[in-house]
Design a protein around this motif. Structure first.
Motif, PDB file in Angstrom:
ATOM      1  N   ALA A 167       3.753   9.349 -28.698  1.00 42.34           N
ATOM      2  CA  ALA A 167       5.089   8.848 -28.360  1.00 42.34           C
ATOM      3  C   ALA A 167       6.169   9.641 -29.109  1.00 42.34           C
ATOM      4  O   ALA A 167       6.273   9.791 -30.220  1.00 42.34           O
ATOM      5  CB  ALA A 167       5.275   7.333 -28.599  1.00 42.34           C
ATOM      6  N   MET A 168       7.282  10.157 -28.481  1.00 35.10           N
ATOM      7  CA  MET A 168       8.301  10.823 -29.042  1.00 35.10           C
ATOM      8  C   MET A 168       9.780   9.676 -28.917  1.00 35.10           C
ATOM      9  O   MET A 168      10.061   9.525 -27.848  1.00 35.10           O
ATOM     10  CB  MET A 168       8.740  11.956 -28.235  1.00 35.10           C
ATOM     11  N   VAL A 169      10.048   9.329 -30.107  1.00 37.07           N
ATOM     12  CA  VAL A 169      10.926   8.033 -30.208  1.00 37.07           C
ATOM     13  C   VAL A 169      12.182   8.430 -30.802  1.00 37.07           C
ATOM     14  O   VAL A 169      12.289   8.761 -31.843  1.00 37.07           O
ATOM     15  CB  VAL A 169      10.412   7.022 -30.757  1.00 37.07           C
ATOM     16  N   HIS A 170      13.365   8.181 -29.794  1.00 42.24           N
ATOM     17  CA  HIS A 170      14.684   8.150 -30.426  1.00 42.24           C
ATOM     18  C   HIS A 170      15.288   6.988 -29.707  1.00 42.24           C
ATOM     19  O   HIS A 170      15.311   6.775 -28.537  1.00 42.24           O
ATOM     20  CB  HIS A 170      15.499   9.507 -29.727  1.00 42.24           C
ATOM     21  N   GLY A 171      16.028   6.112 -30.637  1.00 40.34           N
ATOM     22  CA  GLY A 171      16.575   5.006 -30.553  1.00 40.34           C
ATOM     23  C   GLY A 171      15.691   3.881 -30.490  1.00 40.34           C
ATOM     24  O   GLY A 171      14.682   3.883 -30.971  1.00 40.34           O
ATOM     25  N   SER A 172      16.068   2.697 -30.084  1.00 39.12           N
ATOM     26  CA  SER A 172      15.642   1.511 -30.271  1.00 39.12           C
ATOM     27  C   SER A 172      14.407   0.997 -29.058  1.00 39.12           C
ATOM     28  O   SER A 172      14.356   1.314 -28.026  1.00 39.12           O
ATOM     29  CB  SER A 172      16.754   0.365 -30.473  1.00 39.12           C
ATOM     30  N   VAL A 173      13.195   0.407 -29.715  1.00 36.74           N
ATOM     31  CA  VAL A 173      12.136   0.043 -29.058  1.00 36.74           C
ATOM     32  C   VAL A 173      11.984  -1.446 -28.810  1.00 36.74           C
ATOM     33  O   VAL A 173      12.055  -2.010 -30.117  1.00 36.74           O
ATOM     34  CB  VAL A 173      10.866   0.903 -29.647  1.00 36.74           C
ATOM     35  N   TRP A 174      11.926  -2.133 -27.828  1.00 40.47           N
ATOM     36  CA  TRP A 174      11.839  -3.495 -27.791  1.00 40.47           C
ATOM     37  C   TRP A 174      10.694  -4.167 -27.263  1.00 40.47           C
ATOM     38  O   TRP A 174      10.151  -3.464 -26.147  1.00 40.47           O
ATOM     39  CB  TRP A 174      13.206  -4.147 -27.010  1.00 40.47           C
ATOM     40  N   GLY A 175      10.170  -5.119 -27.680  1.00 42.64           N
ATOM     41  CA  GLY A 175       9.327  -6.059 -27.029  1.00 42.64           C
ATOM     42  C   GLY A 175       7.812  -5.106 -26.652  1.00 42.64           C
ATOM     43  O   GLY A 175       7.423  -4.500 -27.563  1.00 42.64           O
ATOM     44  N   GLY A 176       7.591  -5.326 -25.542  1.00 43.60           N
ATOM     45  CA  GLY A 176       6.460  -4.550 -24.931  1.00 43.60           C
ATOM     46  C   GLY A 176       6.568  -3.031 -25.166  1.00 43.60           C
ATOM     47  O   GLY A 176       5.316  -2.374 -25.188  1.00 43.60           O
ATOM     48  N   ALA A 177       7.600  -2.560 -25.062  1.00 40.47           N
ATOM     49  CA  ALA A 177       7.663  -1.204 -25.468  1.00 40.47           C
ATOM     50  C   ALA A 177       7.159  -0.840 -26.949  1.00 40.47           C
ATOM     51  O   ALA A 177       6.586   0.201 -26.897  1.00 40.47           O
ATOM     52  CB  ALA A 177       9.107  -0.736 -25.275  1.00 40.47           C
ATOM     53  N   CYS A 178       7.361  -1.746 -27.876  1.00 51.35           N
ATOM     54  CA  CYS A 178       6.587  -1.600 -29.109  1.00 51.35           C
ATOM     55  C   CYS A 178       5.240  -1.652 -28.994  1.00 51.35           C
ATOM     56  O   CYS A 178       4.394  -0.732 -29.738  1.00 51.35           O
ATOM     57  CB  CYS A 178       7.172  -2.751 -29.766  1.00 51.35           C
ATOM     58  N   ASP A 179       4.606  -2.659 -28.229  1.00 52.65           N
ATOM     59  CA  ASP A 179       3.180  -2.549 -27.932  1.00 52.65           C
ATOM     60  C   ASP A 179       2.698  -1.322 -27.306  1.00 52.65           C
ATOM     61  O   ASP A 179       1.796  -0.689 -27.783  1.00 52.65           O
ATOM     62  CB  ASP A 179       2.983  -3.754 -26.838  1.00 52.65           C
ATOM     63  N   LEU A 180       3.330  -0.580 -26.396  1.00 50.78           N
ATOM     64  CA  LEU A 180       3.160   0.299 -25.795  1.00 50.78           C
ATOM     65  C   LEU A 180       3.210   1.673 -27.046  1.00 50.78           C
ATOM     66  O   LEU A 180       2.366   2.712 -26.980  1.00 50.78           O
ATOM     67  CB  LEU A 180       4.276   1.028 -24.817  1.00 50.78           C
ATOM     68  N   VAL A 224       7.347  17.614 -31.831  1.00 53.28           N
ATOM     69  CA  VAL A 224       6.478  16.768 -31.155  1.00 53.28           C
ATOM     70  C   VAL A 224       5.685  17.983 -30.287  1.00 53.28           C
ATOM     71  O   VAL A 224       4.481  17.651 -30.156  1.00 53.28           O
ATOM     72  CB  VAL A 224       7.325  15.895 -30.190  1.00 53.28           C
ATOM     73  N   TYR A 225       6.193  18.870 -29.628  1.00 48.03           N
ATOM     74  CA  TYR A 225       5.677  19.947 -28.872  1.00 48.03           C
ATOM     75  C   TYR A 225       4.832  20.797 -29.481  1.00 48.03           C
ATOM     76  O   TYR A 225       3.750  21.293 -29.209  1.00 48.03           O
ATOM     77  CB  TYR A 225       6.634  20.629 -27.893  1.00 48.03           C
ATOM     78  N   GLU A 226       5.410  21.159 -31.164  1.00 49.93           N
ATOM     79  CA  GLU A 226       4.218  21.982 -31.693  1.00 49.93           C
ATOM     80  C   GLU A 226       3.174  21.141 -31.887  1.00 49.93           C
ATOM     81  O   GLU A 226       1.864  21.708 -31.809  1.00 49.93           O
ATOM     82  CB  GLU A 226       5.174  22.062 -33.104  1.00 49.93           C
ATOM     83  N   MET A 227       3.068  19.782 -32.342  1.00 49.37           N
ATOM     84  CA  MET A 227       1.831  19.043 -32.498  1.00 49.37           C
ATOM     85  C   MET A 227       1.188  19.051 -31.125  1.00 49.37           C
ATOM     86  O   MET A 227      -0.153  19.265 -31.381  1.00 49.37           O
ATOM     87  CB  MET A 227       2.306  17.448 -32.922  1.00 49.37           C
ATOM     88  N   ALA A 228       1.718  19.005 -30.261  1.00 49.55           N
ATOM     89  CA  ALA A 228       0.897  18.826 -28.773  1.00 49.55           C
ATOM     90  C   ALA A 228       0.194  20.118 -28.650  1.00 49.55           C
ATOM     91  O   ALA A 228      -0.982  20.142 -28.057  1.00 49.55           O
ATOM     92  CB  ALA A 228       1.850  18.435 -27.895  1.00 49.55           C
ATOM     93  N   ARG A 229       0.795  21.400 -29.014  1.00 47.54           N
ATOM     94  CA  ARG A 229       0.209  22.603 -28.796  1.00 47.54           C
ATOM     95  C   ARG A 229      -0.921  22.697 -29.572  1.00 47.54           C
ATOM     96  O   ARG A 229      -1.896  23.411 -29.342  1.00 47.54           O
ATOM     97  CB  ARG A 229       1.313  23.662 -28.961  1.00 47.54           C
ATOM     98  N   THR A 230      -0.816  22.154 -30.880  1.00 46.41           N
ATOM     99  CA  THR A 230      -1.965  22.232 -31.775  1.00 46.41           C
ATOM    100  C   THR A 230      -3.194  21.374 -31.259  1.00 46.41           C
ATOM    101  O   THR A 230      -4.231  22.131 -31.307  1.00 46.41           O
ATOM    102  CB  THR A 230      -1.498  21.868 -33.155  1.00 46.41           C
ATOM    103  N   ILE A 231      -2.778  20.470 -30.858  1.00 45.38           N
ATOM    104  CA  ILE A 231      -3.891  19.406 -30.274  1.00 45.38           C
ATOM    105  C   ILE A 231      -4.552  20.154 -29.063  1.00 45.38           C
ATOM    106  O   ILE A 231      -5.954  20.206 -29.002  1.00 45.38           O
ATOM    107  CB  ILE A 231      -3.438  18.055 -29.865  1.00 45.38           C
ATOM    108  N   ALA A 232      -3.865  20.808 -28.357  1.00 47.36           N
ATOM    109  CA  ALA A 232      -4.331  21.669 -27.149  1.00 47.36           C
ATOM    110  C   ALA A 232      -5.055  22.758 -27.352  1.00 47.36           C
ATOM    111  O   ALA A 232      -5.970  23.203 -26.616  1.00 47.36           O
ATOM    112  CB  ALA A 232      -3.164  21.883 -26.229  1.00 47.36           C
ATOM    113  N   SER A 233      -4.890  23.133 -28.534  1.00 47.14           N
ATOM    114  CA  SER A 233      -5.796  24.604 -29.090  1.00 47.14           C
ATOM    115  C   SER A 233      -7.080  23.967 -29.575  1.00 47.14           C
ATOM    116  O   SER A 233      -7.869  24.883 -29.913  1.00 47.14           O
ATOM    117  CB  SER A 233      -4.884  25.299 -30.210  1.00 47.14           C
ATOM    118  N   ARG A 234      -7.367  22.872 -29.881  1.00 50.02           N
ATOM    119  CA  ARG A 234      -8.382  22.444 -30.539  1.00 50.02           C
ATOM    120  C   ARG A 234      -9.579  21.784 -29.495  1.00 50.02           C
ATOM    121  O   ARG A 234      -9.127  21.792 -28.213  1.00 50.02           O
ATOM    122  CB  ARG A 234      -8.235  21.055 -31.380  1.00 50.02           C
ATOM    123  N   SER A 235     -10.556  21.536 -29.684  1.00 51.11           N
ATOM    124  CA  SER A 235     -11.730  21.140 -28.779  1.00 51.11           C
ATOM    125  C   SER A 235     -11.302  19.722 -28.081  1.00 51.11           C
ATOM    126  O   SER A 235     -11.302  18.511 -28.829  1.00 51.11           O
ATOM    127  CB  SER A 235     -12.936  21.014 -29.498  1.00 51.11           C
TER     128      SER A 235
END
Ligand code: YZS
Length: 259
Positions: free
Chosen positions: A99-112, A189-200
């Motif tokens: 989750a890449m979060v800018h701004g407020s997150v409410w109710g069920g979106a917090c659960d997400l 966020v995209y740097e972290m995703a690229r790291t994950i994508a480079s692993r098994s």
């Protein structure tokens, strides 16, 4: 018109909420689109998914579409509710969902967000879980997701006050992996995703499944579950839930009974 935008580059998928008019509320239609994007990404061997809002606005998502909640006398969050389907899709997606979060997150979106594997936000992110404003009995699986991420007292603060917790507070509490300055959020966020994508992928997938199972492994007897469900039923048949939903629809503060 589509309520989300979807892209995929280098096996990193992006799903972006794009219905700001309704503050990216998680309507059945929006969720259908997200579920279909997840399905395609799984078929394509996507290695990490980023869940975000299409633009940087004040609100990331306003949560469950309140217009689609039952008005009274029905379980508002049953197993087959669209939001519940979305949460299960995030948990069962074989690769990490960030989750890449800018701004407020409410109710069920917090659960997400708490069901996402990793959460990165900027200094504007803030989280409120609001069933106590709607008189709504939250479901046991939802509480469990919060409890697997946060200390009990913080979960209680969120549910009892329905107030927004600031970025600083949620970072201290551990809801979020990292707070990053707004200008750097996307690249981080995209740097972290690229790291994950480079692993098994095989290793990560089994780690995700196992960690999710272990973190949710709370023994509860059938009779305890039925007891909890009975408590919830009293609330959604009761006056507070009816009043909470009516107040939202009429854009006024709810007047809950004090007796
Ligand atoms: O008047 P129009 O037609 O323009 O619509 C308004 C809002 O009614 C609509 N909208 C929503 N519609 C359905 N469901 C929602 N959750 C929802 N939130 C907003 O979007 C249009 C713009 O809203 P405004 O209020 O004018 O926008 P703004 O002044 O920027 O305020 C944004 C917030 C997010 C602060 C405000 O809209 C708000 O408080 N929304 C409700 C947030 C909330 O409590 N969400 C939780 C919903 N419940 C759940 O997810 C769970 C079931 S639970 O209750 O258990 O937590």
């Amino acid at each position: 018109m589509s309520l989300i935008t979807v892209s995929n580059e280098d096996r990193i998928g992006t799903i972006a909420f794009n219905n700001y008019q309704k503050r990216n509320a998680l309507s059945a239609n929006l969720i259908d689109e997200v579920l279909s994007a997840f399905k395609t990404m799984q078929q394509n061997g996507t290695r990490a998914v980023i869940l975000r809002a299409a633009s940087y606005e004040k609100v990331w998502s306003a949560g469950h579409d309140v217009d689609e909640l039952p008005q009274a006398d029905t379980d508002p969050l049953p197993y087959d509710d669209p939001l519940e389907k979305l949460l299960r899709a995030v948990r069962s997606f074989p690769a990490p969902v960030i989750a890449m979060v800018h701004g407020s997150v409410w109710g069920g979106a917090c659960d997400l967000v708490v069901n996402c594997d990793l959460v990165l936000g900027d200094e504007t992110c803030a989280f409120a879980i609001t069933p106590a404003k709607l008189g709504l009995p939250y479901n046991a699986s939802g509480f469990q997701s919060f409890l697997s991420r946060l200390p009990l007292n913080i979960v209680k603060e969120l549910f009892f006050t329905a107030n927004l917790l600031t970025a600083e507070r949620v970072e201290q509490a551990g809801l979020i992996n990292e707070i990053v300055p707004q200008a750097e959020l996307e690249s981080r966020v995209y740097e972290m995703a690229r790291t994950i994508a480079s692993r098994s992928a095989a290793s990560i997938s089994v780690a995700k499944t196992t960690l999710n199972m272990l973190s949710q492994a709370t023994p509860l007897s059938a009779s305890q579950f039925e007891y909890i469900h009975g408590l919830r039923r009293k609330v959604y048949y009761g006056p507070d839930y009816h009043e909470g939903i009516q107040a939202f629809l009429e854009k006024r503060a709810p007047e809950f009974r004090v007796d």
